[in-house]
Motif scaffolding. Sequence first.
Motif, PDB file in Angstrom:
ATOM      1  N   ASN A 226       0.824  -1.208   0.000  1.00 19.60           N
ATOM      2  CA  ASN A 226       0.000   0.000   0.000  1.00 19.60           C
ATOM      3  C   ASN A 226       0.860   1.260   0.000  1.00 19.60           C
ATOM      4  OD1 ASN A 226      -2.399  -1.423  -0.059  1.00 19.60           O
ATOM      5  ND2 ASN A 226      -2.541  -1.545   2.182  1.00 19.60           N
ATOM      6  N   MET A 227       1.943   1.230   0.767  1.00 16.75           N
ATOM      7  CA  MET A 227       2.787   2.423   0.842  1.00 16.75           C
ATOM      8  C   MET A 227       3.496   2.672  -0.478  1.00 16.75           C
ATOM      9  SD  MET A 227       3.952   2.651   4.768  1.00 16.75           S
ATOM     10  CE  MET A 227       3.825   4.429   4.730  1.00 16.75           C
ATOM     11  N   ILE A 228       3.977   1.609  -1.112  1.00 20.76           N
ATOM     12  CA  ILE A 228       4.657   1.772  -2.406  1.00 20.76           C
ATOM     13  C   ILE A 228       3.694   2.311  -3.460  1.00 20.76           C
ATOM     14  CG2 ILE A 228       5.705   0.480  -4.332  1.00 20.76           C
ATOM     15  CD1 ILE A 228       7.336  -1.087  -2.329  1.00 20.76           C
ATOM     16  N   LYS A 229       2.457   1.815  -3.428  1.00 19.45           N
ATOM     17  CA  LYS A 229       1.453   2.313  -4.372  1.00 19.45           C
ATOM     18  C   LYS A 229       1.196   3.799  -4.198  1.00 19.45           C
ATOM     19  CE  LYS A 229      -1.493  -1.506  -5.117  1.00 19.45           C
ATOM     20  NZ  LYS A 229      -2.712  -2.145  -4.622  1.00 19.45           N
ATOM     21  N   GLU A 230       1.347   4.268  -2.951  1.00 21.10           N
ATOM     22  CA  GLU A 230       1.145   5.686  -2.668  1.00 21.10           C
ATOM     23  C   GLU A 230       2.443   6.486  -2.742  1.00 21.10           C
ATOM     24  OE1 GLU A 230      -1.749   7.357  -2.187  1.00 21.10           O
ATOM     25  OE2 GLU A 230      -2.592   5.453  -2.868  1.00 21.10           O
ATOM     26  N   GLY A 231       3.534   5.800  -3.047  1.00 22.14           N
ATOM     27  CA  GLY A 231       4.831   6.480  -3.128  1.00 22.14           C
ATOM     28  C   GLY A 231       5.387   6.890  -1.782  1.00 22.14           C
ATOM     29  N   LYS A 232       4.780   6.367  -0.697  1.00 23.49           N
ATOM     30  CA  LYS A 232       5.211   6.767   0.657  1.00 23.49           C
ATOM     31  C   LYS A 232       6.372   5.921   1.153  1.00 23.49           C
ATOM     32  CE  LYS A 232       0.682   8.320   2.207  1.00 23.49           C
ATOM     33  NZ  LYS A 232      -0.547   7.807   2.822  1.00 23.49           N
ATOM     34  N   LEU A 233       7.076   6.410   2.166  1.00 24.66           N
ATOM     35  CA  LEU A 233       8.211   5.685   2.729  1.00 24.66           C
ATOM     36  C   LEU A 233       7.762   4.786   3.868  1.00 24.66           C
ATOM     37  CD1 LEU A 233      10.872   8.539   2.815  1.00 24.66           C
ATOM     38  CD2 LEU A 233      10.386   6.889   0.981  1.00 24.66           C
ATOM     39  N   VAL A 234       8.168   3.534   3.817  1.00 25.47           N
ATOM     40  CA  VAL A 234       7.814   2.612   4.904  1.00 25.47           C
ATOM     41  C   VAL A 234       8.650   2.965   6.139  1.00 25.47           C
ATOM     42  CG1 VAL A 234       7.338   0.814   3.173  1.00 25.47           C
ATOM     43  CG2 VAL A 234       9.475   0.755   4.430  1.00 25.47           C
ATOM     44  N   PRO A 235       8.199   2.526   7.338  1.00 25.18           N
ATOM     45  CA  PRO A 235       8.944   2.876   8.557  1.00 25.18           C
ATOM     46  C   PRO A 235      10.418   2.464   8.480  1.00 25.18           C
ATOM     47  CG  PRO A 235       6.838   1.855   9.114  1.00 25.18           C
ATOM     48  CD  PRO A 235       6.992   1.747   7.622  1.00 25.18           C
ATOM     49  N   SER A 236      11.272   3.336   8.987  1.00 23.91           N
ATOM     50  CA  SER A 236      12.718   3.125   8.901  1.00 23.91           C
ATOM     51  C   SER A 236      13.159   1.790   9.482  1.00 23.91           C
ATOM     52  CB  SER A 236      13.464   4.228   9.660  1.00 23.91           C
ATOM     53  OG  SER A 236      13.149   5.481   9.134  1.00 23.91           O
ATOM     54  N   GLU A 237      12.575   1.387  10.627  1.00 25.58           N
ATOM     55  CA  GLU A 237      13.071   0.148  11.265  1.00 25.58           C
ATOM     56  C   GLU A 237      12.963  -1.028  10.314  1.00 25.58           C
ATOM     57  OE1 GLU A 237      10.284   2.141  12.578  1.00 25.58           O
ATOM     58  OE2 GLU A 237       9.423   0.426  13.678  1.00 25.58           O
ATOM     59  N   LEU A 238      11.864  -1.042   9.559  1.00 27.91           N
ATOM     60  CA  LEU A 238      11.630  -2.167   8.657  1.00 27.91           C
ATOM     61  C   LEU A 238      12.684  -2.206   7.543  1.00 27.91           C
ATOM     62  CD1 LEU A 238       9.938  -4.512   7.669  1.00 27.91           C
ATOM     63  CD2 LEU A 238       8.292  -2.899   6.734  1.00 27.91           C
ATOM     64  N   THR A 239      12.916  -1.070   6.904  1.00 29.03           N
ATOM     65  CA  THR A 239      13.896  -1.025   5.810  1.00 29.03           C
ATOM     66  C   THR A 239      15.292  -1.319   6.340  1.00 29.03           C
ATOM     67  OG1 THR A 239      12.509   0.792   5.035  1.00 29.03           O
ATOM     68  CG2 THR A 239      14.452   0.273   3.729  1.00 29.03           C
ATOM     69  N   VAL A 240      15.616  -0.755   7.494  1.00 26.60           N
ATOM     70  CA  VAL A 240      16.937  -0.993   8.080  1.00 26.60           C
ATOM     71  C   VAL A 240      17.125  -2.478   8.386  1.00 26.60           C
ATOM     72  CG1 VAL A 240      18.362  -0.597  10.145  1.00 26.60           C
ATOM     73  CG2 VAL A 240      17.291   1.331   8.985  1.00 26.60           C
ATOM     74  N   LYS A 241      16.069  -3.109   8.901  1.00 21.20           N
ATOM     75  CA  LYS A 241      16.140  -4.534   9.226  1.00 21.20           C
ATOM     76  C   LYS A 241      16.409  -5.363   7.968  1.00 21.20           C
ATOM     77  CE  LYS A 241      12.675  -7.264   9.982  1.00 21.20           C
ATOM     78  NZ  LYS A 241      11.288  -7.627  10.379  1.00 21.20           N
ATOM     79  N   LEU A 242      15.698  -5.039   6.879  1.00 17.35           N
ATOM     80  CA  LEU A 242      15.879  -5.784   5.625  1.00 17.35           C
ATOM     81  C   LEU A 242      17.293  -5.569   5.067  1.00 17.35           C
ATOM     82  CD1 LEU A 242      12.444  -5.094   3.860  1.00 17.35           C
ATOM     83  CD2 LEU A 242      13.170  -7.191   5.027  1.00 17.35           C
ATOM     84  N   LEU A 243      17.776  -4.338   5.156  1.00 15.58           N
ATOM     85  CA  LEU A 243      19.121  -4.054   4.635  1.00 15.58           C
ATOM     86  C   LEU A 243      20.184  -4.763   5.469  1.00 15.58           C
ATOM     87  CD1 LEU A 243      18.761  -0.239   3.854  1.00 15.58           C
ATOM     88  CD2 LEU A 243      19.317  -2.025   2.181  1.00 15.58           C
ATOM     89  N   GLN A 244      20.008  -4.704   6.783  1.00 13.32           N
ATOM     90  CA  GLN A 244      20.993  -5.322   7.662  1.00 13.32           C
ATOM     91  C   GLN A 244      21.054  -6.832   7.441  1.00 13.32           C
ATOM     92  OE1 GLN A 244      20.363  -4.566  11.861  1.00 13.32           O
ATOM     93  NE2 GLN A 244      22.569  -4.340  12.171  1.00 13.32           N
ATOM     94  N   ARG A 245      19.880  -7.437   7.274  1.00  8.37           N
ATOM     95  CA  ARG A 245      19.827  -8.874   7.030  1.00  8.37           C
ATOM     96  C   ARG A 245      20.529  -9.211   5.710  1.00  8.37           C
ATOM     97  NH1 ARG A 245      13.939 -11.268   7.035  1.00  8.37           N
ATOM     98  NH2 ARG A 245      13.934 -10.634   4.860  1.00  8.37           N
ATOM     99  N   ALA A 246      20.248  -8.435   4.675  1.00  4.83           N
ATOM    100  CA  ALA A 246      20.854  -8.696   3.360  1.00  4.83           C
ATOM    101  C   ALA A 246      22.376  -8.496   3.416  1.00  4.83           C
ATOM    102  CB  ALA A 246      20.229  -7.784   2.309  1.00  4.83           C
ATOM    103  N   MET A 247      22.817  -7.511   4.176  1.00  9.81           N
ATOM    104  CA  MET A 247      24.263  -7.285   4.306  1.00  9.81           C
ATOM    105  C   MET A 247      24.918  -8.470   5.000  1.00  9.81           C
ATOM    106  SD  MET A 247      24.314  -3.233   5.305  1.00  9.81           S
ATOM    107  CE  MET A 247      26.059  -2.900   5.228  1.00  9.81           C
ATOM    108  N   ASN A 248      24.291  -8.918   6.077  1.00 11.09           N
ATOM    109  CA  ASN A 248      24.850 -10.054   6.824  1.00 11.09           C
ATOM    110  C   ASN A 248      24.898 -11.311   5.976  1.00 11.09           C
ATOM    111  OD1 ASN A 248      25.286  -8.536   9.114  1.00 11.09           O
ATOM    112  ND2 ASN A 248      23.316  -9.068  10.044  1.00 11.09           N
ATOM    113  N   GLU A 249      23.844 -11.509   5.165  1.00  9.17           N
ATOM    114  CA  GLU A 249      23.772 -12.726   4.355  1.00  9.17           C
ATOM    115  C   GLU A 249      24.700 -12.699   3.156  1.00  9.17           C
ATOM    116  OE1 GLU A 249      19.610 -13.078   3.448  1.00  9.17           O
ATOM    117  OE2 GLU A 249      19.131 -13.991   5.394  1.00  9.17           O
TER     118      GLU A 249
END
Length: 188
Positions: free
Chosen positions: A57-80
């Motif tokens: 829903n947020m992407i459809k509206e062009g809005k930014l998702v909460p920072s914690e969520l994006t940071v969590k996904l980035l951190q996981r991808a970096m670790n992996e």
Amino acid sequence: GWKRKEVIRIPVSGPGSGKGTQCAKIVQHFGYTHLSAGDLLREEIKSGSENGTMIQNMIKEGKLVPSELTVKLLQRAMNESGNDKFLIDGFPRNEENRVAFESIGIVPEFVLFFDCSEEEMERRLLSRNQGREDDNIETIKKRFKVFMESLPVIEYYNSKEKVRKIDAGKPVEEVFEAVKAVFTSSYD
Ligand code: UP5
Ligand code: MG
């Protein structure tokens, strides 16, 4: 965990300015791991995660998702990834993102700013044809508005002399020549 030796370079730029395109070329030449915040969020939708509907829903509206969520996904991808050189594409996008990123110890070596007119970005997004739900004129206008929240982030990194501004309105190969020059000149 976060290791000091890791080298981070970040392209922060408008929608359709060519972040993904140039990152793919940087990867081929310089061996970074490319992590697009938008791609990670789209994968999260596809994976059927509990946050999927909210993200969609947020992407459809062009809005930014909460920072914690994006940071969590980035951190996981970096670790992996097993790599220690990253191109973090399309993040941080506002001051809150930046502070959340710094709070886990991520400080970029430099920040690429792909400078491109809205007219050109709009033309590119409307002709991309990859089925992205946010590539319609209505959402594109919203994305341009939300991109204004990124300007203080660019200003912040600029005050630290970390911004490398690239004229991104030119053909792909010409833009990449400028990108290569930045990477080569700041190589350690
Ligand atoms: N193209 C590229 N370079 C060209 C050139 N020099 N000349 C002519 N054409 C060129 O390119 C876009 C199109 O233009 C392609 O068709 C390409 O061939 C052509 P691309 O390289 O894909 O541009 P890019 O800057 O990556 O555009 P993108 O649409 O991915 O940028 P956005 O920043 O809008 O998208 P992102 O995926 O990063 O984010 C999407 C949404 O996710 C956000 O709107 C937001 O809702 C959410 N999001 C968050 O909430 N938080 C985040 O941290 C990140 C995203
Ligand atoms: Mg992209």
